[in-house]
Design a protein around this motif. Structure first.
Motif, PDB file in Angstrom:
ATOM      1  N   VAL A 144     -17.705 -17.065  33.641  1.00 56.92           N
ATOM      2  CA  VAL A 144     -16.915 -17.666  34.708  1.00 56.92           C
ATOM      3  C   VAL A 144     -15.454 -17.242  34.592  1.00 56.92           C
ATOM      4  O   VAL A 144     -14.850 -16.763  35.546  1.00 56.92           O
ATOM      5  CB  VAL A 144     -17.017 -19.210  34.672  1.00 56.92           C
ATOM      6  CG1 VAL A 144     -16.140 -19.840  35.746  1.00 56.92           C
ATOM      7  CG2 VAL A 144     -18.463 -19.647  34.839  1.00 56.92           C
ATOM      8  N   ALA A 145     -14.869 -17.454  33.409  1.00 50.15           N
ATOM      9  CA  ALA A 145     -13.445 -17.185  33.216  1.00 50.15           C
ATOM     10  C   ALA A 145     -13.225 -16.633  31.814  1.00 50.15           C
ATOM     11  O   ALA A 145     -14.089 -16.729  30.946  1.00 50.15           O
ATOM     12  CB  ALA A 145     -12.636 -18.465  33.410  1.00 50.15           C
ATOM     13  N   GLY A 146     -12.045 -16.085  31.625  1.00 50.57           N
ATOM     14  CA  GLY A 146     -11.676 -15.583  30.309  1.00 50.57           C
ATOM     15  C   GLY A 146     -10.183 -15.737  30.099  1.00 50.57           C
ATOM     16  O   GLY A 146      -9.425 -15.958  31.057  1.00 50.57           O
ATOM     17  N   LYS A 152     -12.538 -24.636  40.817  1.00 54.17           N
ATOM     18  CA  LYS A 152     -13.314 -23.928  41.848  1.00 54.17           C
ATOM     19  C   LYS A 152     -14.208 -22.867  41.208  1.00 54.17           C
ATOM     20  O   LYS A 152     -15.348 -22.677  41.632  1.00 54.17           O
ATOM     21  CB  LYS A 152     -12.374 -23.259  42.863  1.00 54.17           C
ATOM     22  CG  LYS A 152     -11.741 -24.208  43.840  1.00 54.17           C
ATOM     23  CD  LYS A 152     -10.823 -23.423  44.777  1.00 54.17           C
ATOM     24  CE  LYS A 152     -10.015 -24.332  45.660  1.00 54.17           C
ATOM     25  NZ  LYS A 152      -9.060 -23.568  46.504  1.00 54.17           N
ATOM     26  N   ALA A 153     -13.685 -22.156  40.217  1.00 53.35           N
ATOM     27  CA  ALA A 153     -14.463 -21.100  39.563  1.00 53.35           C
ATOM     28  C   ALA A 153     -15.711 -21.678  38.893  1.00 53.35           C
ATOM     29  O   ALA A 153     -16.806 -21.138  39.035  1.00 53.35           O
ATOM     30  CB  ALA A 153     -13.600 -20.361  38.540  1.00 53.35           C
ATOM     31  N   PHE A 154     -15.547 -22.794  38.187  1.00 55.39           N
ATOM     32  CA  PHE A 154     -16.701 -23.412  37.529  1.00 55.39           C
ATOM     33  C   PHE A 154     -17.628 -24.068  38.544  1.00 55.39           C
ATOM     34  O   PHE A 154     -18.853 -24.047  38.377  1.00 55.39           O
ATOM     35  CB  PHE A 154     -16.252 -24.381  36.431  1.00 55.39           C
ATOM     36  CG  PHE A 154     -15.845 -23.663  35.183  1.00 55.39           C
ATOM     37  CD1 PHE A 154     -16.802 -23.239  34.273  1.00 55.39           C
ATOM     38  CD2 PHE A 154     -14.517 -23.365  34.933  1.00 55.39           C
ATOM     39  CE1 PHE A 154     -16.438 -22.535  33.129  1.00 55.39           C
ATOM     40  CE2 PHE A 154     -14.142 -22.669  33.797  1.00 55.39           C
ATOM     41  CZ  PHE A 154     -15.107 -22.254  32.884  1.00 55.39           C
ATOM     42  N   ALA A 155     -17.075 -24.613  39.616  1.00 51.61           N
ATOM     43  CA  ALA A 155     -17.906 -25.213  40.665  1.00 51.61           C
ATOM     44  C   ALA A 155     -18.741 -24.133  41.368  1.00 51.61           C
ATOM     45  O   ALA A 155     -19.900 -24.369  41.703  1.00 51.61           O
ATOM     46  CB  ALA A 155     -17.034 -25.949  41.675  1.00 51.61           C
ATOM     47  N   LEU A 156     -18.171 -22.961  41.553  1.00 51.71           N
ATOM     48  CA  LEU A 156     -18.882 -21.841  42.170  1.00 51.71           C
ATOM     49  C   LEU A 156     -20.111 -21.482  41.343  1.00 51.71           C
ATOM     50  O   LEU A 156     -21.194 -21.289  41.879  1.00 51.71           O
ATOM     51  CB  LEU A 156     -17.935 -20.643  42.280  1.00 51.71           C
ATOM     52  CG  LEU A 156     -18.442 -19.388  42.961  1.00 51.71           C
ATOM     53  CD1 LEU A 156     -18.728 -19.661  44.440  1.00 51.71           C
ATOM     54  CD2 LEU A 156     -17.398 -18.287  42.837  1.00 51.71           C
ATOM     55  N   GLU A 157     -19.976 -21.441  40.038  1.00 48.71           N
ATOM     56  CA  GLU A 157     -21.114 -21.146  39.153  1.00 48.71           C
ATOM     57  C   GLU A 157     -22.131 -22.277  39.158  1.00 48.71           C
ATOM     58  O   GLU A 157     -23.319 -22.045  39.099  1.00 48.71           O
ATOM     59  CB  GLU A 157     -20.656 -20.832  37.741  1.00 48.71           C
ATOM     60  CG  GLU A 157     -20.050 -19.465  37.597  1.00 48.71           C
ATOM     61  CD  GLU A 157     -20.927 -18.330  38.119  1.00 48.71           C
ATOM     62  OE1 GLU A 157     -22.168 -18.390  38.025  1.00 48.71           O
ATOM     63  OE2 GLU A 157     -20.358 -17.360  38.645  1.00 48.71           O
ATOM     64  N   ALA A 158     -21.635 -23.521  39.208  1.00 51.16           N
ATOM     65  CA  ALA A 158     -22.552 -24.660  39.233  1.00 51.16           C
ATOM     66  C   ALA A 158     -23.417 -24.632  40.496  1.00 51.16           C
ATOM     67  O   ALA A 158     -24.618 -24.895  40.440  1.00 51.16           O
ATOM     68  CB  ALA A 158     -21.774 -25.971  39.141  1.00 51.16           C
TER      69      ALA A 158
END
Length: 133
Positions: free
Chosen positions: A66-68, A122-128
């Motif tokens: 998701v992120a780094g 939003k980034a983590f919600a997109l993956e969820a």
């Protein structure tokens, strides 16, 4: 012969001292927003060029990154693997690659900006949403 994995704590000791507090603040922020995300230390060495990012850690949900968090010689960055898909009315996201985008963090306080936290959520919600299919 087993290969010894480099821990994120070991990586942080090598990050330039001026940037280390900002990297730590970014890490705290991501872990607070996504406590169930898996944190994986990149197995890399500091770059030879000051203009290259040293990728330190990535955060994944399931098997999807998701992120780094990375470091340059004078600032840190948080990058998003699917950054192109994130809405950003604030103009914080930078980059023109196929998918990823990044945000520069020059001080620890930058990691606490509400606009940044919204993008991380939003980034983590997109993956969820993706995981639910």
């Amino acid at each position: 012969m087993a290969v010894t994995q480099i821990t994120l704590s070991e990586q942080l000791k090598k990050v330039p001292s001026a940037v280390r507090p900002t990297v730590k603040a970014a890490r705290r922020m991501v872990k607070a927003i996504a406590p169930k995300a898996k944190e994986v230390a990149y197995q890399s060495k500091p770059p030879r060029s000051k203009s290259a990012m040293w990728k330190l850690a990535r955060y994944s949900v399931g098997d999807r990154n998701v992120a780094g968090i990375g470091a340059f010689s004078t600032y840190a960055a948080i990058f998003f693997y699917r950054g192109r898909e994130l809405e950003d009315a604030t103009g914080l996201l930078h980059g023109g690659g196929k998918d990823s985008r990044f945000i520069r963090l020059r001080t620890p306080a930058d990691a606490e900006r509400p606009a940044l936290k919204r993008i991380v959520r939003k980034a983590f919600a997109l993956e969820a949403l993706e995981a639910k299919g």
